[in-house]
Design an enzyme around this catalytic site. Structure first.
Site: not given
Length: 222
Positions: A45-47
């Site tokens: 998700v962070c990517t």
């Protein structure tokens, strides 16, 4: 330590980042700032989030907003992760992460800003330390916290909404207005309750009175 609230001064700190060492308040300078946290490097998700922020750098620049990320890993991991973010992001559009990412492996800054996850018992590293949740702080040039948002680790943030709120805050600071539900830049705004009708006739000659306490007006902004 009590949670940070809207109107508090954002705590200052020194940190190592992918763009070199910073002192947070000095780094902000006369700009607005977004500080946004991530549970950890190499997470899916962070990517997607960091790639989106990189692609929208012009949107932040024209609003005088600096962006800085923080993740509970060291600089070596951050630098490797940035390569993944750029590679994956290029599948959407050209992506180049140029904003700094803070190294916070000991969670000192995450603790200072009350970003640690106390709800999800699975959101922990191999040592059992809690990762950060997806927290967002919008900080104005006076270093005052103007917005906080907290997302669960499983849910990516909506940066359209974050930019929308920044537009609202900046317009409100300048023009003595507030913004209605689902407002977007360029739409009618609400005349601030502290503005009398006599003042409004001068400040907002096209204002409309809908209720004794609700007045709207078009507003031209750059």
């Amino acid at each position: 330590m009590p949670s940070l609230r809207l109107g508090n001064i954002a705590p200052d700190f020194e940190a190592q980042t992918t763009a070199g060492p910073i002192k947070f308040h000095d780094w902000i300078g006369d700009s607005w700032a977004i500080l946004f946290s991530h549970p950890g490097d190499f997470t899916p998700v962070c990517t997607t989030e960091l790639g989106e922020v990189a692609r929208r750098s012009k949107d932040f620049e024209k609003r005088n907003v600096k962006v800085i990320g923080i993740s509970a890993n060291g600089l070596d991991e951050h630098e490797k992760w940035v390569k993944d973010i750029n590679e994956y992001g290029s599948k959407v559009a050209p992506t180049e992460v140029e904003f700094p990412i803070i190294a916070d492996p000991d969670r000192k800054i995450s603790t200072l800003y009350d970003m640690l996850d106390e709800q999800d018992a699975t959101n922990r590293d191999a040592k059992g330390l809690p990762f950060t949740i997806r927290t967002v702080f919008v900080i104005d040039p006076k270093k005052t916290i103007r917005l906080t948002l907290a997302y669960p680790a499983s849910t990516g943030r909506n940066f359209d909404e974050i930019i929308r709120v920044i537009d609202s805050l900046q317009i409100g600071d300048k023009h003595r207005v507030t913004t209605p539900v689902n407002w977007k830049k360029g739409e009618d705004v609400i005349v601030h309750p502290g503005v009398t009708n006599e003042e409004a006739k001068t400040l907002f000659p096209q204002f409309s009175q809908h209720l004794p306490y609700l007045r709207t007006t078009p507003l031209k902004v750059e």
